[in-house]
Enzyme design. Structure first.
Site, PDB file in Angstrom:
ATOM      1  N   HIS A 142       0.867  -1.180   0.000  1.00 14.85           N
ATOM      2  CA  HIS A 142       0.000   0.000   0.000  1.00 14.85           C
ATOM      3  C   HIS A 142       0.900   1.225   0.000  1.00 14.85           C
ATOM      4  O   HIS A 142       2.029   1.195   0.503  1.00 14.85           O
ATOM      5  CB  HIS A 142      -0.866  -0.041   1.266  1.00 14.85           C
ATOM      6  N   ASP A 179       3.166  -4.598   7.961  1.00 14.08           N
ATOM      7  CA  ASP A 179       1.889  -3.899   7.870  1.00 14.08           C
ATOM      8  C   ASP A 179       0.780  -4.956   7.931  1.00 14.08           C
ATOM      9  O   ASP A 179       0.552  -5.681   6.967  1.00 14.08           O
ATOM     10  CB  ASP A 179       1.835  -3.115   6.563  1.00 14.08           C
ATOM     11  N   GLN A 204      -4.402  -5.446   6.606  1.00 11.14           N
ATOM     12  CA  GLN A 204      -5.327  -6.336   5.905  1.00 11.14           C
ATOM     13  C   GLN A 204      -5.338  -7.752   6.465  1.00 11.14           C
ATOM     14  O   GLN A 204      -6.182  -8.566   6.085  1.00 11.14           O
ATOM     15  CB  GLN A 204      -4.959  -6.375   4.411  1.00 11.14           C
ATOM     16  N   LYS A 258     -10.429  -2.041  10.427  1.00 10.31           N
ATOM     17  CA  LYS A 258     -10.420  -3.227   9.561  1.00 10.31           C
ATOM     18  C   LYS A 258     -10.980  -4.449  10.284  1.00 10.31           C
ATOM     19  O   LYS A 258     -11.260  -5.462   9.647  1.00 10.31           O
ATOM     20  CB  LYS A 258      -8.993  -3.546   9.099  1.00 10.31           C
TER      21      LYS A 258
END
Length: 403
Positions: free
Chosen positions: A121, A198, A201, A224
């Protein structure tokens, strides 16, 4: 027992209509929906004990402080951090990444090397580019394959004595690819490099154990995983968080202040300047409780079935191409030949189906495939196969209208 109908009843928004159609929400990769128990936690804070934390002797302040720190303990337990003060509560993944990037600006030197993956991202690319511009460090990239996986052979070749930092997402937001982060972390540590993962997600689908992974930094966002927006976490090993300088100056992050010299507070307050999103942190804890009550094994099973069914049904649509076909989370990113993804998304919206279209803040991935973007359907544990049937029927209608 996992009962999707009972779970769906926990989410008020799933009952609403869009353009006269029952909402089908497949944009969970951007923001998951919020169960009533989390909404209640937010209302309870503002209704009953709204006060600033860590700063007051009065009852409301003490109650708010206790609830906020209880939430930190819930995050610590969920991610299995060794100490609660290794959990920094932030405004989200982007904020968390920038704290680390800012800190290392004082620690890197010209000629040092940092590595990112091609699947990142923008939030896990741009801060490191800025870091390299400030320090003279060199940015290197792990390339990707056609199936959406990383070229791990090239990664191992990139690592050397000059490598100081490695950055990679746990799960690709654009394709759903689950990256081999244990291998990435272990290989980097052999060269003395630190690793930031990260997890934005990943955390809706996977319950990461930061000690088992031996990861140096892990970042994620509450919104999320059924929590509120504007809240996230930075996990860092104690010795590394102590190594980094503060990110911001202000209240809460200080121990003593004079005009001659300021000394900083210890962890976690060193990185938590100013008044935080108190109700958001408390609601984050409520969201973690909720997801653990559902059970991540149940979540994985439901989402695996949705991914398999959705892939099978979408592949029946003529001229539809799926991007990212390797081991992945419950995300299907696709295009229909000759039709712009934005046009597809606009028609789906009129039919009550919410998907994400565009480059998903992952332009290097789209450049790799030579496409302007994709349609992304991202599934959560509260979605159903019947909703996928609606998506498929709506896509066929959009294809007929736009061809």
């Amino acid at each position: 027992m996992f009962n999707v109908d009972e779970i769906r009843a926990d989410f008020p928004i799933l009952n609403r209509e869009v353009h006269g159609k029952k909402l089908v929400y497949f944009d969970n990769g951007a923001t998951s929906q919020t169960p009533q128990v989390v909404i209640d936690a937010i209302v309870d804070y503002y209704s009953n004990y709204n006060a600033n934390i860590h700063r007051g002797v009065h009852t409301l302040s003490q109650e708010a402080t206790d609830k906020y720190e209880e939430a930190r303990l819930k995050v610590q337990k969920h991610f299995n951090a060794k100490q609660s003060y290794e959990i920094i509560l932030t405004t989200g993944t982007t904020h968390s990444i920038n704290i680390v990037a800012s800190g290392f600006a004082a620690l890197l030197k010209e000629g040092d090397e940092v590595i990112v993956s091609a699947l990142e991202h923008h939030s896990n690319i741009v801060p490191w580019q800025m870091l390299c511009e400030k320090t003279g460090a060199i940015l290197k990239v792990i390339p990707m394959d056609e199936d959406g996986s990383l070229r791990m052979d090239v990664y191992h070749e990139l690592l050397n004595a000059k490598t100081k930092l490695v950055f990679c997402n746990h799960v690709s937001n654009a394709l759903g690819t689950i990256n081999p982060i244990k291998e990435i972390i272990h290989a980097a540590h052999k060269f003395g490099a630190y690793v930031l993962i990260d997890g934005a997600q990943a955390v809706p689908h996977i319950k990461p154990d930061v000690q088992e992974l031996d990861v140096d930094f892990y970042v994620a966002s509450a919104h999320k995983m059924c929590g509120p927006t504007g809240v996230g976490l930075l996990y860092g090993k104690e010795e590394l968080l102590n190594l980094l300088p503060p990110y911001q100056g202000g209240g809460e992050m200080i121990e003593t202040v004079t005009f001659e010299k300021t000394t900083y507070a210890g962890l976690p307050h060193k990185f938590e300047a100013g008044t935080p999103n108190i109700c958001g942190g408390i609601a984050f804890g409520a969201a973690i409780d909720y997801m653990n009550e559902i059970g991540f094994e149940n979540i994985a099973k439901q989402e695996s079935e949705l991914l398999a069914y959705g892939t099978e049904e979408l592949e029946k649509i003529e001229n539809l191409k799926i991007y990212g076909t390797t081991n992945k989370a419950s995300v299907i990113s696709f295009n229909i030949e000759g039709i712009h993804p934005y046009d597809i998304g606009s028609i789906l919206d009129k039919l009550g189906v919410a998907v994400r279209t565009g480059h998903h803040c992952a332009q290097p991935i789209m450049n790799f495939y030579c496409i302007p973007g994709t349609v992304r359907a991202s599934f959560a544990f509260y979605n159903t196969k019947e909703e996928i049937d609606v998506l498929v029927a709506s896509l066929k209608r959009a294809q007929m209208m736009l061809s």
